[in-house]
Design an enzyme around this catalytic site. Structure first.
Site, mmCIF file in Angstrom:
data_model
loop_
_atom_site.group_PDB
_atom_site.id
_atom_site.type_symbol
_atom_site.label_atom_id
_atom_site.label_comp_id
_atom_site.label_asym_id
_atom_site.label_seq_id
_atom_site.Cartn_x
_atom_site.Cartn_y
_atom_site.Cartn_z
ATOM 1 N N PRO A 277 12.943 0.328 16.215
ATOM 2 C CA PRO A 277 12.862 0.936 14.878
ATOM 3 C C PRO A 277 13.740 0.197 13.873
ATOM 4 O O PRO A 277 13.551 0.322 12.670
ATOM 5 C CB PRO A 277 13.357 2.365 15.076
ATOM 6 C CG PRO A 277 13.802 2.492 16.480
ATOM 7 C CD PRO A 277 13.441 1.257 17.232
ATOM 8 N N GLU B 269 18.568 3.933 24.609
ATOM 9 C CA GLU B 269 19.061 3.592 23.266
ATOM 10 C C GLU B 269 18.626 2.183 22.844
ATOM 11 O O GLU B 269 18.946 1.736 21.744
ATOM 12 C CB GLU B 269 20.596 3.698 23.209
ATOM 13 C CG GLU B 269 21.133 5.111 23.351
ATOM 14 C CD GLU B 269 20.496 6.072 22.366
ATOM 15 O OE1 GLU B 269 20.399 5.730 21.171
ATOM 16 O OE2 GLU B 269 20.080 7.162 22.786
ATOM 17 N N ARG C 248 -7.358 -8.476 18.357
ATOM 18 C CA ARG C 248 -8.642 -8.430 17.641
ATOM 19 C C ARG C 248 -8.785 -9.567 16.634
ATOM 20 O O ARG C 248 -9.883 -9.852 16.165
ATOM 21 C CB ARG C 248 -8.885 -7.063 16.995
ATOM 22 C CG ARG C 248 -7.999 -6.741 15.849
ATOM 23 C CD ARG C 248 -8.136 -5.288 15.424
ATOM 24 N NE ARG C 248 -9.391 -4.981 14.742
ATOM 25 C CZ ARG C 248 -9.616 -5.242 13.454
ATOM 26 N NH1 ARG C 248 -8.707 -5.825 12.720
ATOM 27 N NH2 ARG C 248 -10.776 -4.916 12.915
ATOM 28 N N ASP D 250 -11.212 -5.776 6.444
ATOM 29 C CA ASP D 250 -10.391 -4.625 6.833
ATOM 30 C C ASP D 250 -9.300 -4.343 5.813
ATOM 31 O O ASP D 250 -8.930 -5.213 5.029
ATOM 32 C CB ASP D 250 -9.683 -4.901 8.164
ATOM 33 C CG ASP D 250 -10.620 -4.755 9.345
ATOM 34 O OD1 ASP D 250 -11.605 -4.030 9.211
ATOM 35 O OD2 ASP D 250 -10.334 -5.374 10.375
HETATM 36 N N1 SAM Z 1 18.558 3.927 19.451
HETATM 37 C C1 SAM Z 1 17.414 3.313 18.830
HETATM 38 C C2 SAM Z 1 17.524 3.432 17.324
HETATM 39 O O1 SAM Z 1 17.968 4.468 16.844
HETATM 40 O O2 SAM Z 1 17.126 2.490 16.626
HETATM 41 C C3 SAM Z 1 16.147 4.008 19.269
HETATM 42 C C4 SAM Z 1 15.776 3.694 20.663
HETATM 43 S S1 SAM Z 1 14.219 4.338 21.098
HETATM 44 C C5 SAM Z 1 14.598 5.918 21.673
HETATM 45 C C6 SAM Z 1 13.806 3.482 22.555
HETATM 46 C C7 SAM Z 1 12.867 2.305 22.375
HETATM 47 O O3 SAM Z 1 11.660 2.742 21.784
HETATM 48 C C8 SAM Z 1 13.359 1.192 21.477
HETATM 49 O O4 SAM Z 1 14.232 0.311 22.139
HETATM 50 C C9 SAM Z 1 12.058 0.522 21.104
HETATM 51 O O5 SAM Z 1 11.627 -0.345 22.121
HETATM 52 C C10 SAM Z 1 11.084 1.683 21.038
HETATM 53 N N2 SAM Z 1 10.822 2.173 19.679
HETATM 54 C C11 SAM Z 1 11.143 3.401 19.198
HETATM 55 N N3 SAM Z 1 10.724 3.550 17.944
HETATM 56 C C12 SAM Z 1 10.123 2.398 17.590
HETATM 57 C C13 SAM Z 1 9.501 1.938 16.399
HETATM 58 N N4 SAM Z 1 9.418 2.689 15.315
HETATM 59 N N5 SAM Z 1 8.981 0.693 16.381
HETATM 60 C C14 SAM Z 1 9.055 -0.096 17.475
HETATM 61 N N6 SAM Z 1 9.645 0.290 18.636
HETATM 62 C C15 SAM Z 1 10.173 1.518 18.702
#
Ligand code: SAM
Length: 303
Positions: free
Chosen positions: A136, A163, A205, A220
């Site tokens: 994220p 995390e 795709r 698209d």
């Molecule tokens: N502690 C992190 C933070 O607050 O940024 C969140 C970790 S999340 C619970 C666990 C995993 O989910 C991340 O390491 C990532 O691989 C994935 N993930 C969660 N949200 C995501 C998003 N919006 N985009 C891409 N990957 C995501």
């Protein structure tokens, strides 16, 4: 293209064995390998995480497991050398779909705008695989990035859990990979697997030859910056609702104008930020601007 995914939940990737991605596998346009991260874990419990340095909730994925895993994926060594390719769940028996029959050529993309000089990357780094790390905290994943990834030979996806992955893994991987930390949206998932499915589908795709009709992705949403307007099929009247008359007129110039206007109208409604950006970049035509001015006038009259 070759895709390697490293995850603690290989079962999440069953969807890649279906539909268009599976068809790309069948056509040998795509090879997919899913690796269980625990193959690189040592110790009785095959643990892949540890408590966060500095305290706080949750667990962090450890570099002592991720490091060797990414080394092997980059070099094709260790468990990666004997990994099995993903196969299609239901081979399509070479039956062409309707859009396969109207295909046109597609030469791929060459834009290098995504290269990150801060990581010491140069365009000639092209022979290093791209490591996509969903997080994220990454830069927002866009259609433009999907286009750029579609031109790559080798993508590696690292699925975080808990995390996330110890940052040193990502920083150190830059010696062997071109690293992209990407977010699929402003929300937090449980793990990276679903994000990888989203990114992989958006990329695959666009690989030349995957969509039977290459022009379909050119129309698209986001291809020209705007979101696409509404679409309709037969019957012409359904539950008292008609297909817009212009779409049945056979006049392709009028249809193109109508579609562009619908696209502008919908983008203005759901993503006004896109309209502002395109206007700032002088990417809207005089006709577009006149139509948007007319929409603004209409809105003022109705308020
Ligand atoms: N502690 C992190 C933070 O607050 O940024 C969140 C970790 S999340 C619970 C666990 C995993 O989910 C991340 O390491 C990532 O691989 C994935 N993930 C969660 N949200 C995501 C998003 N919006 N985009 C891409 N990957 C995501």
């Amino acid at each position: 293209m070759r895709i390697d995914v490293v995850t603690i939940f290989p079962g999440y990737f069953e969807p890649l064995r279906h539909a268009l991605v599976a068809k790309a596998v069948e056509k040998n346009l795509l090879e997919v390998y899913i690796h269980n991260l625990r193959q690189w874990a040592t110790g009785n419990h095959k643990s892949v995480d540890d408590s966060p340095c500095g305290g706080g909730p949750g667990m962090v994925m450890t570099p002592t497991v991720w490091g060797p895993a990414l080394d092997d994926v980059a070099a094709g060594t260790g468990p990666v050398s004997t990994a099995c390719r993903l196969t299609s769940a239901a081979p399509h028996a070479n039956k062409p779909r309707h859009d396969d029959l109207s295909g046109t050529g597609f030469s791929g993309y060459t834009d290098t705008a995504w290269i990150d000089p801060a990581r010491g990357e140069a365009p000639c780094d092209g022979d290093k695989p791209v490591l996509v790390v969903p997080t994220p905290a990454g830069s927002p994943f866009t259609q433009e990035q999907a286009r750029q990834l579609a031109a790559e030979k080798h993508l590696v996806f690292a699925c975080g859990r808990y995390e996330g992955i110890d940052q040193r893994v990502i920083d150190e991987a830059a010696a062997r990979y071109r690293v992209r930390e990407v977010s699929i949206g402003d929300y937090v998932l449980i793990g990276g697997e679903v994000a990888v499915l989203v990114i992989a589908e958006a990329v695959v795709r666009l690989i030349p030859g995957v969509l039977g009709n290459a022009t379909s992705h050119e129309q698209d949403s986001f291809s020209d910056g705007l979101v696409e307007g509404p679409c309709y099929t037969k019957p012409a009247r359904w539950r008292g609702r008609d297909v817009p008359e212009v779409l049945l007129s056979g006049n392709h110039a009028l249809i193109d104008t109508w579609r562009r206007e619908q696209s502008l109208r919908r983008t203005l409604s759901v993503r006004p930020d896109i309209i502002d950006r395109l206007a700032d970049d002088n990417a809207l035509s005089t006709d577009d601007l006149e139509y948007l001015a007319q929409l603004a006038d209409d809105a003022e009259h109705h308020s």
